[in-house]
Design a protein around this motif. Structure first.
Motif, PDB file in Angstrom:
ATOM      1  N   TYR A 115       0.823  -1.210   0.000  1.00 40.46           N
ATOM      2  CA  TYR A 115       0.000   0.000   0.000  1.00 40.46           C
ATOM      3  C   TYR A 115       0.861   1.265   0.000  1.00 40.46           C
ATOM      4  N   SER A 116       2.137   1.097   0.301  1.00 41.46           N
ATOM      5  CA  SER A 116       3.095   2.202   0.223  1.00 41.46           C
ATOM      6  C   SER A 116       3.604   2.306  -1.216  1.00 41.46           C
ATOM      7  N   PHE A 117       3.836   3.537  -1.679  1.00 42.57           N
ATOM      8  CA  PHE A 117       4.440   3.689  -3.003  1.00 42.57           C
ATOM      9  C   PHE A 117       5.807   3.015  -2.992  1.00 42.57           C
ATOM     10  N   HIS A 118       6.054   2.172  -3.984  1.00 43.69           N
ATOM     11  CA  HIS A 118       7.280   1.385  -4.010  1.00 43.69           C
ATOM     12  C   HIS A 118       7.637   1.032  -5.445  1.00 43.69           C
ATOM     13  N   VAL A 119       8.827   0.492  -5.620  1.00 42.32           N
ATOM     14  CA  VAL A 119       9.224  -0.091  -6.896  1.00 42.32           C
ATOM     15  C   VAL A 119       9.486  -1.576  -6.672  1.00 42.32           C
ATOM     16  N   ASP A 120       9.366  -2.353  -7.755  1.00 43.75           N
ATOM     17  CA  ASP A 120       9.668  -3.781  -7.691  1.00 43.75           C
ATOM     18  C   ASP A 120      11.135  -4.003  -8.027  1.00 43.75           C
ATOM     19  N   ARG A 121      11.697  -5.093  -7.504  1.00 42.81           N
ATOM     20  CA  ARG A 121      13.108  -5.412  -7.751  1.00 42.81           C
ATOM     21  C   ARG A 121      13.234  -6.884  -8.145  1.00 42.81           C
ATOM     22  N   SER A 122      14.188  -7.165  -9.018  1.00 41.08           N
ATOM     23  CA  SER A 122      14.469  -8.532  -9.440  1.00 41.08           C
ATOM     24  C   SER A 122      15.971  -8.691  -9.627  1.00 41.08           C
ATOM     25  N   PRO A 123      16.508  -9.899  -9.401  1.00 41.34           N
ATOM     26  CA  PRO A 123      17.934 -10.121  -9.667  1.00 41.34           C
ATOM     27  C   PRO A 123      18.244 -10.256 -11.153  1.00 41.34           C
ATOM     28  N   ILE A 124      17.206 -10.391 -11.986  1.00 37.36           N
ATOM     29  CA  ILE A 124      17.399 -10.547 -13.434  1.00 37.36           C
ATOM     30  C   ILE A 124      16.538  -9.527 -14.174  1.00 37.36           C
ATOM     31  N   PRO A 125      16.890  -9.208 -15.421  1.00 37.60           N
ATOM     32  CA  PRO A 125      16.073  -8.274 -16.201  1.00 37.60           C
ATOM     33  C   PRO A 125      14.669  -8.831 -16.443  1.00 37.60           C
ATOM     34  N   SER A 144       9.289  12.042 -11.161  1.00 34.64           N
ATOM     35  CA  SER A 144       9.596  13.431 -10.836  1.00 34.64           C
ATOM     36  C   SER A 144       8.806  13.931  -9.633  1.00 34.64           C
ATOM     37  N   GLU A 145       7.748  13.192  -9.237  1.00 35.54           N
ATOM     38  CA  GLU A 145       6.912  13.594  -8.113  1.00 35.54           C
ATOM     39  C   GLU A 145       7.107  12.693  -6.898  1.00 35.54           C
ATOM     40  N   ALA A 146       8.161  11.877  -6.938  1.00 37.34           N
ATOM     41  CA  ALA A 146       8.418  10.932  -5.852  1.00 37.34           C
ATOM     42  C   ALA A 146       9.806  11.158  -5.280  1.00 37.34           C
ATOM     43  N   ILE A 147       9.936  10.928  -3.975  1.00 37.89           N
ATOM     44  CA  ILE A 147      11.241  11.024  -3.330  1.00 37.89           C
ATOM     45  C   ILE A 147      11.481   9.739  -2.546  1.00 37.89           C
ATOM     46  N   GLN A 148      12.652   9.165  -2.727  1.00 37.99           N
ATOM     47  CA  GLN A 148      12.988   7.935  -2.019  1.00 37.99           C
ATOM     48  C   GLN A 148      13.006   8.212  -0.514  1.00 37.99           C
ATOM     49  N   LYS A 149      12.260   7.426   0.241  1.00 39.71           N
ATOM     50  CA  LYS A 149      12.078   7.722   1.663  1.00 39.71           C
ATOM     51  C   LYS A 149      13.395   7.719   2.440  1.00 39.71           C
ATOM     52  N   ILE A 150      14.319   6.836   2.064  1.00 38.66           N
ATOM     53  CA  ILE A 150      15.561   6.744   2.830  1.00 38.66           C
ATOM     54  C   ILE A 150      16.452   7.960   2.654  1.00 38.66           C
ATOM     55  N   THR A 151      16.096   8.855   1.716  1.00 37.40           N
ATOM     56  CA  THR A 151      16.877  10.086   1.537  1.00 37.40           C
ATOM     57  C   THR A 151      16.309  11.238   2.354  1.00 37.40           C
ATOM     58  N   ILE A 152      15.152  11.043   2.988  1.00 37.80           N
ATOM     59  CA  ILE A 152      14.543  12.093   3.807  1.00 37.80           C
ATOM     60  C   ILE A 152      15.237  12.091   5.168  1.00 37.80           C
ATOM     61  N   HIS A 182      10.993   2.082  -1.217  1.00 37.89           N
ATOM     62  CA  HIS A 182       9.775   2.842  -0.938  1.00 37.89           C
ATOM     63  C   HIS A 182       9.966   4.345  -1.118  1.00 37.89           C
ATOM     64  N   TYR A 183       8.868   4.980  -1.550  1.00 37.12           N
ATOM     65  CA  TYR A 183       8.899   6.384  -1.951  1.00 37.12           C
ATOM     66  C   TYR A 183       7.758   7.150  -1.296  1.00 37.12           C
ATOM     67  N   GLN A 184       7.971   8.442  -1.199  1.00 30.21           N
ATOM     68  CA  GLN A 184       6.962   9.343  -0.644  1.00 30.21           C
ATOM     69  C   GLN A 184       6.592  10.370  -1.701  1.00 30.21           C
ATOM     70  N   PRO A 185       5.307  10.645  -1.886  1.00 30.54           N
ATOM     71  CA  PRO A 185       4.936  11.691  -2.846  1.00 30.54           C
ATOM     72  C   PRO A 185       5.462  13.050  -2.410  1.00 30.54           C
ATOM     73  N   LYS A 186       5.931  13.827  -3.357  1.00 26.16           N
ATOM     74  CA  LYS A 186       6.295  15.196  -3.074  1.00 26.16           C
ATOM     75  C   LYS A 186       5.027  16.030  -2.849  1.00 26.16           C
ATOM     76  N   PRO A 187       5.155  17.183  -2.224  1.00 23.56           N
ATOM     77  CA  PRO A 187       3.974  18.044  -2.056  1.00 23.56           C
ATOM     78  C   PRO A 187       3.308  18.314  -3.406  1.00 23.56           C
ATOM     79  N   ASN A 188       1.987  18.225  -3.416  1.00 22.27           N
ATOM     80  CA  ASN A 188       1.168  18.472  -4.608  1.00 22.27           C
ATOM     81  C   ASN A 188       1.305  17.391  -5.684  1.00 22.27           C
TER      82      ASN A 188
END
Length: 230
Positions: A115-125, A144-152, A182-188
């Motif tokens: 339910y959190s904004f996220h990306v999927d990851r795989s060890p292969i293409p 462009s409207e998302a910020i990686q949470k671990i950078t906050i 996981h990512y957080q939406p930027k304001p607006n």
């Protein structure tokens, strides 16, 4: 369906399955959708499934055995065809009736469920394919409207407290616990609905990928959801 000029640079629409699987991603485009207007009663299929778990898998045999009306049968044929197309492409599609996903409450300030904004990851293409036939559809968020949470900074400080006072191994800790996905939406920021009946191909994170992965999330279900995913 999607109006913003920024979205047009990240999202591409196609009109058939072959274009869905063969159109290349680019540095700008990381979500491609086969846009369709489907016929048939998908709600009827959901109503005929014995849903005892939060997520119930429907196999092809079970789908074929359902006693359905004419409209329900139209929906079934679409599902069977989509399963066949994706399987022939080399994917492993799974058809689910979803009441809800498990929630992550291990770290209350940083849930890592879908339910959190996220990306999927795989060890292969590879790519993620998904289609919602009934119920609430998934959302995506423009990179462009998302910020990686671990950078906050404040979130990063809390994560460091969970790890230790020592920075050694901290980046591995973030990866092993999927915090970096996981990512957080930027304001607006405006999440974009993927809609009903469209098959989407989303770019994911894998080693040496040159394409930014697509940021997305599952909806909070109000009714059961009929989802194909692989």
């Amino acid at each position: 369906m999607i109006d913003s000029s920024q979205a047009k640079h990240q999202i591409q629409h196609v009109t058939n399955f072959q274009d869905l699987v063969s159109t290349p991603f680019s540095r700008e485009i990381n979500a491609i959708g086969w846009i369709r207007n489907l016929y048939g009663n998908f709600a009827e299929i959901v109503s005929k499934i014995d849903v005892n778990e939060n997520i119930t898998v429907i196999d092809e045999g079970q789908l074929r055995e359902l006693s359905l009306s004419e409209e329900g049968n139209l929906a079934r044929e679409i599902l069977l065809n989509d399963l066949q197309l994706l399987t022939a492409h080399g994917a492993a599609p799974v058809l689910n009736v979803i009441k809800c996903y498990d929630r992550d409450d291990e770290f209350p300030f940083f849930p890592t469920d879908v339910y959190s904004f996220h990306v999927d990851r795989s060890p292969i293409p590879t790519d993620t394919f998904l289609c919602t036939y009934y119920g609430a559809p998934s959302d995506i968020l423009l990179n462009s409207e998302a910020i990686q949470k671990i950078t906050i900074p404040e979130i990063r400080d809390e994560l460091k407290k969970l790890h230790s006072e020592d920075d050694e191994g901290f980046e591995d800790f973030l990866t092993e616990n999927f915090f970096d996905l996981h990512y957080q939406p930027k304001p607006n920021a405006l999440p974009i609905s993927l809609g009903i009946g469209h098959i989407w191909r989303l770019a994911i994170d894998y080693p040496d990928s040159k394409i930014p992965p697509c940021v997305h999330r599952a909806p909070k279900e109000k009714t059961e959801r009929l989802l194909l995913i692989c």
